[in-house]
Structures are given as C-alpha cells and as structure tokens.
Motif scaffolding. Sequence first.
Motif, PDB file in Angstrom:
ATOM      1  N   ALA A  96      -7.003   2.200   3.615  1.00  0.00           N
ATOM      2  CA  ALA A  96      -5.667   2.247   3.018  1.00  0.00           C
ATOM      3  C   ALA A  96      -5.785   2.547   1.526  1.00  0.00           C
ATOM      4  O   ALA A  96      -6.856   2.400   0.934  1.00  0.00           O
ATOM      5  CB  ALA A  96      -4.948   0.925   3.243  1.00  0.00           C
ATOM      6  N   MET A  97      -4.667   2.961   0.929  1.00  0.00           N
ATOM      7  CA  MET A  97      -4.709   3.356  -0.471  1.00  0.00           C
ATOM      8  C   MET A  97      -3.572   2.722  -1.255  1.00  0.00           C
ATOM      9  O   MET A  97      -2.441   2.620  -0.777  1.00  0.00           O
ATOM     10  CB  MET A  97      -4.638   4.880  -0.577  1.00  0.00           C
ATOM     11  N   LYS A  98      -3.894   2.299  -2.479  1.00  0.00           N
ATOM     12  CA  LYS A  98      -2.914   1.743  -3.411  1.00  0.00           C
ATOM     13  C   LYS A  98      -3.272   2.201  -4.818  1.00  0.00           C
ATOM     14  O   LYS A  98      -4.432   2.110  -5.229  1.00  0.00           O
ATOM     15  CB  LYS A  98      -2.902   0.213  -3.341  1.00  0.00           C
ATOM     16  N   ASP A  99      -2.290   2.719  -5.536  1.00  0.00           N
ATOM     17  CA  ASP A  99      -2.496   3.189  -6.907  1.00  0.00           C
ATOM     18  C   ASP A  99      -3.634   4.205  -7.005  1.00  0.00           C
ATOM     19  O   ASP A  99      -4.424   4.201  -7.947  1.00  0.00           O
ATOM     20  CB  ASP A  99      -2.791   2.003  -7.849  1.00  0.00           C
ATOM     21  N   GLY A 100      -3.733   5.048  -5.979  1.00  0.00           N
ATOM     22  CA  GLY A 100      -4.735   6.099  -5.990  1.00  0.00           C
ATOM     23  C   GLY A 100      -6.138   5.634  -5.666  1.00  0.00           C
ATOM     24  O   GLY A 100      -7.095   6.414  -5.791  1.00  0.00           O
ATOM     25  N   LYS A 101      -6.300   4.380  -5.226  1.00  0.00           N
ATOM     26  CA  LYS A 101      -7.617   3.849  -4.898  1.00  0.00           C
ATOM     27  C   LYS A 101      -7.608   3.269  -3.485  1.00  0.00           C
ATOM     28  O   LYS A 101      -6.586   2.766  -3.013  1.00  0.00           O
ATOM     29  CB  LYS A 101      -8.027   2.763  -5.896  1.00  0.00           C
ATOM     30  N   PHE A 102      -8.767   3.324  -2.838  1.00  0.00           N
ATOM     31  CA  PHE A 102      -8.896   2.675  -1.545  1.00  0.00           C
ATOM     32  C   PHE A 102      -8.910   1.170  -1.750  1.00  0.00           C
ATOM     33  O   PHE A 102      -9.520   0.658  -2.693  1.00  0.00           O
ATOM     34  CB  PHE A 102     -10.189   3.113  -0.843  1.00  0.00           C
ATOM     35  N   VAL A 103      -8.240   0.449  -0.840  1.00  0.00           N
ATOM     36  CA  VAL A 103      -8.154  -1.004  -0.941  1.00  0.00           C
ATOM     37  C   VAL A 103      -8.468  -1.647   0.406  1.00  0.00           C
ATOM     38  O   VAL A 103      -8.307  -1.036   1.456  1.00  0.00           O
ATOM     39  CB  VAL A 103      -6.754  -1.442  -1.415  1.00  0.00           C
ATOM     40  N   SER A 104      -8.914  -2.887   0.351  1.00  0.00           N
ATOM     41  CA  SER A 104      -9.239  -3.648   1.557  1.00  0.00           C
ATOM     42  C   SER A 104      -7.996  -4.370   2.062  1.00  0.00           C
ATOM     43  O   SER A 104      -7.217  -4.916   1.272  1.00  0.00           O
ATOM     44  CB  SER A 104     -10.339  -4.667   1.262  1.00  0.00           C
ATOM     45  N   MET A 105      -7.827  -4.375   3.387  1.00  0.00           N
ATOM     46  CA  MET A 105      -6.667  -5.030   3.985  1.00  0.00           C
ATOM     47  C   MET A 105      -7.035  -5.629   5.341  1.00  0.00           C
ATOM     48  O   MET A 105      -7.983  -5.197   5.971  1.00  0.00           O
ATOM     49  CB  MET A 105      -5.518  -4.034   4.164  1.00  0.00           C
ATOM     50  N   TRP A 106      -6.272  -6.622   5.740  1.00  0.00           N
ATOM     51  CA  TRP A 106      -6.461  -7.209   7.060  1.00  0.00           C
ATOM     52  C   TRP A 106      -5.801  -6.344   8.119  1.00  0.00           C
ATOM     53  O   TRP A 106      -4.760  -5.740   7.891  1.00  0.00           O
ATOM     54  CB  TRP A 106      -5.866  -8.612   7.121  1.00  0.00           C
ATOM     55  N   MET A 107      -6.426  -6.329   9.276  1.00  0.00           N
ATOM     56  CA  MET A 107      -5.866  -5.593  10.410  1.00  0.00           C
ATOM     57  C   MET A 107      -5.963  -6.478  11.648  1.00  0.00           C
ATOM     58  O   MET A 107      -6.954  -7.179  11.836  1.00  0.00           O
ATOM     59  CB  MET A 107      -6.668  -4.306  10.626  1.00  0.00           C
ATOM     60  N   GLN A 108      -4.946  -6.486  12.441  1.00  0.00           N
ATOM     61  CA  GLN A 108      -4.954  -7.251  13.685  1.00  0.00           C
ATOM     62  C   GLN A 108      -4.947  -6.295  14.864  1.00  0.00           C
ATOM     63  O   GLN A 108      -4.063  -5.442  14.966  1.00  0.00           O
ATOM     64  CB  GLN A 108      -3.751  -8.191  13.746  1.00  0.00           C
ATOM     65  N   LEU A 109      -5.931  -6.421  15.737  1.00  0.00           N
ATOM     66  CA  LEU A 109      -6.055  -5.565  16.912  1.00  0.00           C
ATOM     67  C   LEU A 109      -5.899  -6.384  18.174  1.00  0.00           C
ATOM     68  O   LEU A 109      -6.417  -7.506  18.267  1.00  0.00           O
ATOM     69  CB  LEU A 109      -7.419  -4.871  16.936  1.00  0.00           C
TER      70      LEU A 109
ATOM     71  N   VAL B 129       0.821  -1.209   0.000  1.00  0.00           N
ATOM     72  CA  VAL B 129       0.000   0.000   0.000  1.00  0.00           C
ATOM     73  C   VAL B 129       0.853   1.257   0.000  1.00  0.00           C
ATOM     74  O   VAL B 129       1.987   1.262   0.465  1.00  0.00           O
ATOM     75  CB  VAL B 129      -0.961   0.033   1.207  1.00  0.00           C
ATOM     76  N   GLU B 130       0.287   2.319  -0.537  1.00  0.00           N
ATOM     77  CA  GLU B 130       0.940   3.617  -0.494  1.00  0.00           C
ATOM     78  C   GLU B 130       0.713   4.283   0.860  1.00  0.00           C
ATOM     79  O   GLU B 130       1.548   5.032   1.350  1.00  0.00           O
ATOM     80  CB  GLU B 130       0.374   4.514  -1.600  1.00  0.00           C
ATOM     81  N   ARG B 131      -0.452   4.001   1.442  1.00  0.00           N
ATOM     82  CA  ARG B 131      -0.795   4.580   2.736  1.00  0.00           C
ATOM     83  C   ARG B 131      -1.671   3.598   3.496  1.00  0.00           C
ATOM     84  O   ARG B 131      -2.653   3.096   2.954  1.00  0.00           O
ATOM     85  CB  ARG B 131      -1.565   5.897   2.537  1.00  0.00           C
ATOM     86  N   ARG B 132      -1.295   3.307   4.699  1.00  0.00           N
ATOM     87  CA  ARG B 132      -2.082   2.378   5.507  1.00  0.00           C
ATOM     88  C   ARG B 132      -3.356   3.031   6.027  1.00  0.00           C
ATOM     89  O   ARG B 132      -3.492   4.250   6.002  1.00  0.00           O
ATOM     90  CB  ARG B 132      -1.242   1.870   6.675  1.00  0.00           C
ATOM     91  N   ALA B 133      -4.264   2.199   6.497  1.00  0.00           N
ATOM     92  CA  ALA B 133      -5.513   2.703   7.049  1.00  0.00           C
ATOM     93  C   ALA B 133      -5.241   3.580   8.261  1.00  0.00           C
ATOM     94  O   ALA B 133      -4.307   3.329   9.021  1.00  0.00           O
ATOM     95  CB  ALA B 133      -6.421   1.538   7.450  1.00  0.00           C
ATOM     96  N   VAL B 134      -6.042   4.604   8.418  1.00  0.00           N
ATOM     97  CA  VAL B 134      -5.905   5.529   9.547  1.00  0.00           C
ATOM     98  C   VAL B 134      -7.165   5.436  10.408  1.00  0.00           C
ATOM     99  O   VAL B 134      -8.259   5.794   9.961  1.00  0.00           O
ATOM    100  CB  VAL B 134      -5.703   6.973   9.064  1.00  0.00           C
ATOM    101  N   ILE B 135      -7.002   4.934  11.626  1.00  0.00           N
ATOM    102  CA  ILE B 135      -8.135   4.823  12.537  1.00  0.00           C
ATOM    103  C   ILE B 135      -8.404   6.175  13.171  1.00  0.00           C
ATOM    104  O   ILE B 135      -7.501   6.805  13.714  1.00  0.00           O
ATOM    105  CB  ILE B 135      -7.863   3.767  13.628  1.00  0.00           C
ATOM    106  N   VAL B 136      -9.630   6.617  13.090  1.00  0.00           N
ATOM    107  CA  VAL B 136     -10.026   7.911  13.633  1.00  0.00           C
ATOM    108  C   VAL B 136     -10.850   7.743  14.904  1.00  0.00           C
ATOM    109  O   VAL B 136     -10.719   8.515  15.852  1.00  0.00           O
ATOM    110  CB  VAL B 136     -10.822   8.728  12.597  1.00  0.00           C
ATOM    111  N   MET B 137     -11.700   6.738  14.946  1.00  0.00           N
ATOM    112  CA  MET B 137     -12.528   6.483  16.129  1.00  0.00           C
ATOM    113  C   MET B 137     -12.367   5.022  16.524  1.00  0.00           C
ATOM    114  O   MET B 137     -12.634   4.120  15.732  1.00  0.00           O
ATOM    115  CB  MET B 137     -13.999   6.791  15.820  1.00  0.00           C
ATOM    116  N   LYS B 138     -11.896   4.780  17.742  1.00  0.00           N
ATOM    117  CA  LYS B 138     -11.691   3.409  18.222  1.00  0.00           C
ATOM    118  C   LYS B 138     -12.167   3.307  19.677  1.00  0.00           C
ATOM    119  O   LYS B 138     -11.381   3.415  20.614  1.00  0.00           O
ATOM    120  CB  LYS B 138     -10.231   2.985  18.082  1.00  0.00           C
ATOM    121  N   PRO B 139     -13.467   3.095  19.865  1.00  0.00           N
ATOM    122  CA  PRO B 139     -14.009   3.009  21.226  1.00  0.00           C
ATOM    123  C   PRO B 139     -13.388   1.871  22.021  1.00  0.00           C
ATOM    124  O   PRO B 139     -13.072   0.814  21.474  1.00  0.00           O
ATOM    125  CB  PRO B 139     -15.511   2.748  20.986  1.00  0.00           C
TER     126      PRO B 139
END
Length: 288
Positions: free
Chosen positions: A268-281, A200-210
């Motif tokens: 997250a973003m890749k090639d100028g598009k949003f993409v789905s990715m796995w996240m481990q919390l 990815v060019e940019r990973r996902a950014v969490i804004v709200m995480k209760p």
Amino acid sequence: MKRILISISLLGLFATAAVAQPPAAWKSYTVKGEAFSVIFPTVPAMATTKEFVDRFGKRHRQRSLGAYADGVVYTVSCSLNPKQELLEDFIEQEIFTHSTFDRTSEKDLKRNGFNGKQYFAPDKVPGTVQIFSTGNSIYRFQAFGASLDDARVQQYFSSIVLGKNASGIEVTDGFGVPYESEPKAQTEANNAAPVVGGQVERRAVIVMKPNPAYTEQARQSRTSGTVVLRVLFSSDGSVGNIRAITELPNGLTDSAIEAVKKVKFVPAMKDGKFVSMWMQLEYNFNIY
C-alpha cells in the motif's frame, strides 16, 4: 470423486517505497518438468496444488512462482493443458473472467516458435501479462507495479525462454528468499506503526495468492469451515506477524498459514511511500 473447493476472500487490504535497482544481477530460474525459464530478482516462492477446473471436470495441477523487488511483483503461473485447449479459450476463461486486463490492448507474440498474447491492466497499479501455449502447458508471465516501459519489466519479459532450451536454477515448492532493498531500520519503523485502511492513497494489491492444500487428514475427517488470519503486509513486500483469528483442525490452519507466507503483493502507499498495513484473509475449506 469428491470435489474440494478452497476459496479466498479479502476482508481488508493494508501494507513503503523502494528505490529501483538495476536487474543486472538477477538470475534465471526454471522448474523441473516445465518448459520455461525466466529471470527473477531473487529465489521465487513456489506453490504447487491440484485444483478443480470446471471446464475439464477434474482436478488439474496448478503451479505458481513469484518474487517481489522494489515495488514490483513478478510471477509465473503454469497450467497443464492435456486437452490441447486453444490459447484463446484459456485466455477467455482464466484472464478475462478473473482479472481486469484490457481486451483492446491485445498484442500477438512469438517466443521460441510458440504463440502468445500480451495484455495490459488499466489499474492504479500498472500490470502486464504475457501468455504462451507450448502445447501441453500454458504459461502466464506477469509483472505488476511498473509499466512495460520500465527497464526492469522489459528485462523480465525479454528473458523468457520456452521449450527444450529453457535452463536455469531449479526452483522447488517453498517460500523463496526475500529481496532486501529497503533499510532494515526503515522496515522495522513501518512495521511498528502500521497505518489503517482509510489513511492510504492506495491499498495493497495482491498479485500471487496460492490456494492452501486440503490435508489428507481433513479429507478423511470431512473437515470444512473457515480459517481467518490477520497478517501484517509489510512495506518491503513481505508478510509477517501472522495470527490465527479463527482456526480449523486437522492441519487446515497450518495449511492456510503456509499459503499466506507465499503471497506476493505490491504494498500500500501513503504520501508517495510504501507503508505497512494489517490485512485479514479468510480461507474457506469446503468438501462435497
């Protein structure tokens, strides 16, 4: 009084682009007992918890609302202010200690007779926060994913109403209603082949995480430990395919899953598009 600490650590971030839609059809929302209203693109998720605040030496109610639409996350955080803490002191403790907002971007605000402050986040994902004190409460309004000159962001902040005149559709704790803009077939395709972190060019950014709730059964049993969840952060801003890797008894695994379902993030973003990715919390539950 026992003090409960629930911490969240991100073990990996992973998750397409949507076409911006005009916010004309957005509706105004409020919460019973609160003194604010603001527009959201859809029914926001809401979480109400009691969290220990070090500087007060006790647990206080915290409330957060959030919704995602077309690459932007909009949130409201509500904090009780029983000791009439100065807005500047709150900002020092809660904003500059836990975020990357730029002090030099400070701007004084006034809304419905209440004083506030505005700051920008100089990150890859642009963010704006406006914070107001109404005396007994402090409200923090945020938009991440577009800058303040974006018409959607401008309309979001300009819709804020504070005080007794605030009115709107009442929101209660829940997962909210997903905002649908990306074609379903596109989302399914992205979810079927999620990319990995290094792609990815940019990973996902969490804004709200209760934070998850610590159940009464777990409290009585003095249960502590870690819940690890693997979650698909979708290109359309939703979370799904939640899998428990490490579990805890007495309802704590379920509590962590409930909290994950309310997470709001910029994909997250890749090639100028949003993409789905796995996240481990990882959710750590400790009682002491």
